[in-house]
Every structure is written in structure tokens, then in C-alpha cells.
Design a protein around this motif. Sequence first.
Motif, PDB file in Angstrom:
ATOM      1  N   THR A  14      -5.933   1.366   5.251  1.00  0.00           N
ATOM      2  CA  THR A  14      -4.950   1.070   4.212  1.00  0.00           C
ATOM      3  C   THR A  14      -5.453   1.559   2.867  1.00  0.00           C
ATOM      4  O   THR A  14      -6.576   1.239   2.464  1.00  0.00           O
ATOM      5  N   GLN A  15      -4.598   2.307   2.185  1.00  0.00           N
ATOM      6  CA  GLN A  15      -4.952   2.792   0.848  1.00  0.00           C
ATOM      7  C   GLN A  15      -4.893   1.640  -0.145  1.00  0.00           C
ATOM      8  O   GLN A  15      -3.910   0.899  -0.214  1.00  0.00           O
ATOM      9  N   LYS A  48       9.942  -0.262  -7.934  1.00  0.00           N
ATOM     10  CA  LYS A  48       8.535  -0.160  -7.556  1.00  0.00           C
ATOM     11  C   LYS A  48       7.739   0.359  -8.740  1.00  0.00           C
ATOM     12  O   LYS A  48       8.193   1.218  -9.499  1.00  0.00           O
ATOM     13  N   ILE A  95      -2.243   1.695  -5.847  1.00  0.00           N
ATOM     14  CA  ILE A  95      -1.460   0.769  -5.040  1.00  0.00           C
ATOM     15  C   ILE A  95      -0.140   0.517  -5.762  1.00  0.00           C
ATOM     16  O   ILE A  95       0.021   0.901  -6.927  1.00  0.00           O
ATOM     17  N   ALA A  96       0.806  -0.099  -5.079  1.00  0.00           N
ATOM     18  CA  ALA A  96       2.135  -0.301  -5.659  1.00  0.00           C
ATOM     19  C   ALA A  96       2.542  -1.762  -5.561  1.00  0.00           C
ATOM     20  O   ALA A  96       1.991  -2.530  -4.760  1.00  0.00           O
ATOM     21  N   THR A 121       7.870   3.496 -11.361  1.00  0.00           N
ATOM     22  CA  THR A 121       7.958   4.791 -10.678  1.00  0.00           C
ATOM     23  C   THR A 121       9.251   4.985  -9.895  1.00  0.00           C
ATOM     24  O   THR A 121       9.644   6.125  -9.651  1.00  0.00           O
ATOM     25  N   GLU A 146       3.595   1.582  -9.850  1.00  0.00           N
ATOM     26  CA  GLU A 146       2.320   2.041  -9.301  1.00  0.00           C
ATOM     27  C   GLU A 146       1.187   1.643 -10.241  1.00  0.00           C
ATOM     28  O   GLU A 146       1.324   1.732 -11.464  1.00  0.00           O
ATOM     29  N   SER A 202       0.838  -1.190   0.000  1.00  0.00           N
ATOM     30  CA  SER A 202       0.000   0.000   0.000  1.00  0.00           C
ATOM     31  C   SER A 202       0.878   1.247   0.000  1.00  0.00           C
ATOM     32  O   SER A 202       1.946   1.270   0.617  1.00  0.00           O
ATOM     33  N   LEU A 203       0.426   2.285  -0.687  1.00  0.00           N
ATOM     34  CA  LEU A 203       1.152   3.552  -0.667  1.00  0.00           C
ATOM     35  C   LEU A 203       1.028   4.240   0.688  1.00  0.00           C
ATOM     36  O   LEU A 203       1.926   4.975   1.095  1.00  0.00           O
ATOM     37  N   HIS A 204      -0.094   4.024   1.391  1.00  0.00           N
ATOM     38  CA  HIS A 204      -0.290   4.570   2.733  1.00  0.00           C
ATOM     39  C   HIS A 204      -1.056   3.536   3.564  1.00  0.00           C
ATOM     40  O   HIS A 204      -2.130   3.094   3.151  1.00  0.00           O
TER      41      HIS A 204
END
Length: 386
Positions: A208-209, A277, A213-214, A261, A279, A63-65
Motif C-alpha cells: 500500500t502506498q 478528494k 496519500i489522499a 485534486t 492529496e 491510498s493512491l495505490h
Amino acid sequence: MRTHKKNALIAAALIILAALSLWYATKPATTKLATPTAIPVRVVSVTQKDVPRYVSGIGSVISLHSVVVRAQIDGILTKILVKEGQLVKTGDLLATIDDRSIRANLDQARAQLGQSQAQLQVAEVNLKRYKLLSVDDGVSKQTYDQQQALVNQLKATAQGNQAAIDSALVQLSYTQIHSPVTGRVGIRTVDEGNFLRMTDTQGLFTVTQIDPIAVAFALPQQMLPTLQGLINDPQHAQVKAYIGADTEGETGNLLGEGHLTLIDNQISANTGTIRAKAEFNNSGQKLWPGLLVTVKIQTALDKDALVVPPTVVQRGLDQHFVYRVNGDKVETVSVQMVYQGSSQDIIKGVNPGDVLVSDGQSRLKPGSTVQVLTDPPPVVQSESPQ
């Protein structure tokens, strides 16, 4: 006498017949040239098309965040306003904590500020009066200075009271827990009515975002120059994520398409790999944090490439070669291996449409006669009588 001659002739004829039989029996057999036998083979034609090149690796969805929601003050959890699995946005109210004690402290701090401001107002009026009187020596210099010090003291007290109010407002804001990110609420670990402490490490739940997503993955260090070229490309390198696929990514379910990215700032000395990574837009929520996936990155595009199956190209002592069918015979042709993949190879040295042997090369040599096999017709099973 005639009988004797007749018997002699018969005996001579028998001897001649016996000699002829013996000669035919011992006569050396004539050698017949063997007819060359055609070797069965399967063939394919060289095709010409645009072929993208890919590099593959194993990655993990991240997750990015992702935030663990914890209490920032001690107090009783009075209400939880979201459900497990609910999608929330940044700033949404998630839960509340009992705020009665903090509100009482806030009211007290405001009252003290009012008292200090009233005292300051009186002290400032007296200071102005003393200043006018000090001109005509109506009041001593010492009295004027003491009054000035009192005004400064009351100003500091008022500032302290205001700071107490600001602190109480901050504490009060902690009683309402808002979502710090946009994402999905996880499994709740605390129920309403429990006493929360700031030292609790478990938290209430996580947010969780999910979208975007990544995916983080690792590739051999030899791919670093290629990755650097791809990440500097304004078109952004396309990255595909699969589940249930091998490292070639030829099978499996496509979960999403994203773009490269980030390249890590160092190569792992233990594994000799470089982390990167990508995205992904994840509106369908097919990519889930923690999921292991196979990633494929398009590194190049070969235009008008000559493509054959991997079974066509043979390895010689110092070069690659193929068997090309010419009539009913084969000839060897040296080729250059441009790109080797799991399902197809790109070669140079042949022409589009050339017929090459794809199966049965073990018995071949230049000039061998071949018989091209075709796929057998499908077997049609007749229905059994009822």
C-alpha cells in the motif's frame, strides 16, 4: 381656683399632643424616586483583522495505490524476501516460486526451435536449387511448388517454437514476484513452502502506498460552485486534516496539509452531497489508510474584517443587532452578519474599537445603565504548613 386652671391647661396640652401624634401617624408618606440600578455586563472590543473562511467535513484516508500481491502461476513458494511493514519500491523482488518445471519447458522449446531452424535452412537451400533447375525444366513445376510449401511450413513451425519460448519466458518471470508500486508491505498470509495457486484470492500480502496519500470526503451539494472555483485556482485550495476534531475543526491534532485534486462527477441523490478528494504529502506517515479525519478547506479570505465573538450579536424580529456601550449606558446598533463561525462572527455596521456587550443582554434595553464587570483575580492558594 388656680389648681383648676392649671389642670385645664395640662389637659389641653395633652389633647394637642395627642392630636399632633394622630396627624403625624396618618400623614401620607412622601414618594421617593428610586435610584436606577446598574445592570452588570461583560464587554468586548471590535477587532479588525484578516479572517480566512473554512468549510469542514468528515473524510476517510485512502491510498493512491494498494495492490494485493498474488501468484500468477501454480507452484511452491520458495522464498519471501521482505518483512511485514517494510517499505519497498517499484520493481523490488518480494518473493520467488519454484521455477524448475518452467525452465525445463523453456529448454525443450528452445531445442525444438533449433531443430525447426535447421530443417528450414536445408529446405531453403533446396528451394534455391529447384528454382534454378525449373528454368531449364530440370525439375517440374509441381516439385518446386511443394518445396516452397515445405519452406513456408517450416517457417511457421519455427515461429510456433519461438512463441513457445516467449510463453515459457513469461511463465518464468512469474516465478519472481516484484512489487508493482512503492509502498508498505502488509501482514503476510502465506509462509514459505506453501503451494500457491492462481485461483487463491487471499494473496501473499498487500503493498500500500503511504506517501503521498489522499483523503476522500463529502460536502453539501451547495458547495459545488465553491469547490469548482477552488479546483480551478492555480494556487490550489489548501486542505487540512485533523483527528479528534469536530466538524468545525477548531480542536484536534493536525495530521497534514494538502490540496484539493478532484471533484466527483455526480452528486449523490440519496444524501445530497458531492464527494471530493485531496492529496497530501505524508512523509511523517501520520495519515493512515482507513483513518477517519476532519478536513478543513479554506474557501475565502476576508481582509480587514470586523470580528466579534458569537455571543455579541443578537437576533431581532427582522435583523441582527448589538448593544454598544456609550459611557455608562447602552444603545442598540443594527448590524449585518457577513459570516458566522463557531468561534467568531464577521459583521458590518460598527467601527473598530467599539465596546459591545458580550454577556448580560437579557436585561438590557436602549438607554439602560450598565456596570462593566471585569474578570475576577486568580485565586492564589496558600501552602499548608508542614
